[in-house]
Design an enzyme around this catalytic site. Sequence first.
Site, PDB file in Angstrom:
ATOM      1  N   SER A 117       2.100   2.666   1.777  1.00 43.58           N
ATOM      2  CA  SER A 117       2.675   1.511   2.476  1.00 43.58           C
ATOM      3  C   SER A 117       4.083   1.232   1.975  1.00 43.58           C
ATOM      4  O   SER A 117       4.413   1.486   0.801  1.00 43.58           O
ATOM      5  CB  SER A 117       1.801   0.276   2.221  1.00 43.58           C
ATOM      6  OG  SER A 117       2.444  -0.908   2.643  1.00 43.58           O
ATOM      7  N   TYR A 141      -1.735  -5.849  -3.363  1.00 41.20           N
ATOM      8  CA  TYR A 141      -1.894  -4.807  -2.347  1.00 41.20           C
ATOM      9  C   TYR A 141      -0.875  -3.693  -2.569  1.00 41.20           C
ATOM     10  O   TYR A 141      -1.227  -2.502  -2.625  1.00 41.20           O
ATOM     11  CB  TYR A 141      -1.743  -5.395  -0.949  1.00 41.20           C
ATOM     12  CG  TYR A 141      -1.571  -4.342   0.120  1.00 41.20           C
ATOM     13  CD1 TYR A 141      -2.628  -3.507   0.454  1.00 41.20           C
ATOM     14  CD2 TYR A 141      -0.352  -4.158   0.770  1.00 41.20           C
ATOM     15  CE1 TYR A 141      -2.480  -2.514   1.420  1.00 41.20           C
ATOM     16  CE2 TYR A 141      -0.194  -3.171   1.726  1.00 41.20           C
ATOM     17  CZ  TYR A 141      -1.253  -2.354   2.046  1.00 41.20           C
ATOM     18  OH  TYR A 141      -1.098  -1.365   2.987  1.00 41.20           O
ATOM     19  N   LYS A 145      -1.373   0.410  -3.723  1.00 38.28           N
ATOM     20  CA  LYS A 145      -0.860   1.560  -2.988  1.00 38.28           C
ATOM     21  C   LYS A 145       0.021   2.430  -3.879  1.00 38.28           C
ATOM     22  O   LYS A 145      -0.022   3.666  -3.812  1.00 38.28           O
ATOM     23  CB  LYS A 145      -0.096   1.096  -1.743  1.00 38.28           C
ATOM     24  CG  LYS A 145      -0.990   0.585  -0.633  1.00 38.28           C
ATOM     25  CD  LYS A 145      -1.956   1.662  -0.153  1.00 38.28           C
ATOM     26  CE  LYS A 145      -2.804   1.229   1.011  1.00 38.28           C
ATOM     27  NZ  LYS A 145      -3.719   2.296   1.466  1.00 38.28           N
TER      28      LYS A 145
END
Length: 326
Positions: A117, A141, A145
């Site tokens: 991402s 998050y 990643k």
Amino acid sequence: MTWLITGGAGYIGAHVVRAMAEAGERTVVYDDLSTGLAERVPDGVPLVAGSTLDGDRLARALAEHSVTGVVHLAAKKQVGESVDHPLEYYRENVEGLRVLLEAVTAAEVPSFVFSSSAAVYGMPDVDLVREETPCVPLSPYGETKLAGEWLVRATGRATGLSTASLRYFNVAGAAAPELADVGVSNLIPMVFEKLTENLAPRIFGDDYPTPDGTCVRDYIHVVDLAEAHVTVARALQSSAGHDLTLNIGRGEGVSVREMIDHIYAVTGYHRPPTVTPRRPGDPARVVASADRIAVELGWEAKHDVEDMITSAWAGWVRTHPEAART
């Protein structure tokens, strides 16, 4: 080749499965169906219901379907939620990936594509984000990643697994109405939901250091994204030892206000937005340079913002027919 697509019943995953099928690749979907929909999986494509935390289930799926490549999309992906529930995000996104890689290497699967991402970059102080731009994620998050990329790369170097990490920018649109994003965690469906309920769309902060004060993002059509996966998967299978990190975007920034205006033009709705406080973990501007994948693999995006909104709206109207306007 047979590709196992984790998260293949999800919004992005279903598009990757379709693109793979159209390119003549065999696929198997592995999904826990917590957010994915079984009806998105095409007829003839096996669906294995399971978690990436279940190593035994993964090992059986890899063996039973003679898997020769994996595209790993299964993950939790909401930035704000990750701030509130970091342990859950690290368990699902990092430990789930570790268990999967353990099964993949034990089965001697040669190719692995990881869904990363643009969140890994955090708040880069550059006009265009390149793969060499330092990664300083702002949310759990994004951290998961980036940790995932490290884990994939280290595994590849230790075992010979050919790998690619694809840094998605903001994904939108649909190949067909039945494959549209049914969640409301991304900007376009969030605005659709508010407008069709006769409520004002929300802008999370208008005091960012951008031309109109709202966040600027690079939006990529999910069809283009899916085709990028096919391009990368074939590159991995054609030559061993790959270690790729690639941005998947268009290189064009669109602000939240601009996107809402585009949505008004496509849908026929117009209700002035309301401004609410910033969400934690949201950077001001993140726009891709997609030069590397264009030069190295010959891929580039074909669809524009209007294509994204028009196709997403068709999917929204399919499940919300009362929203249609003549």
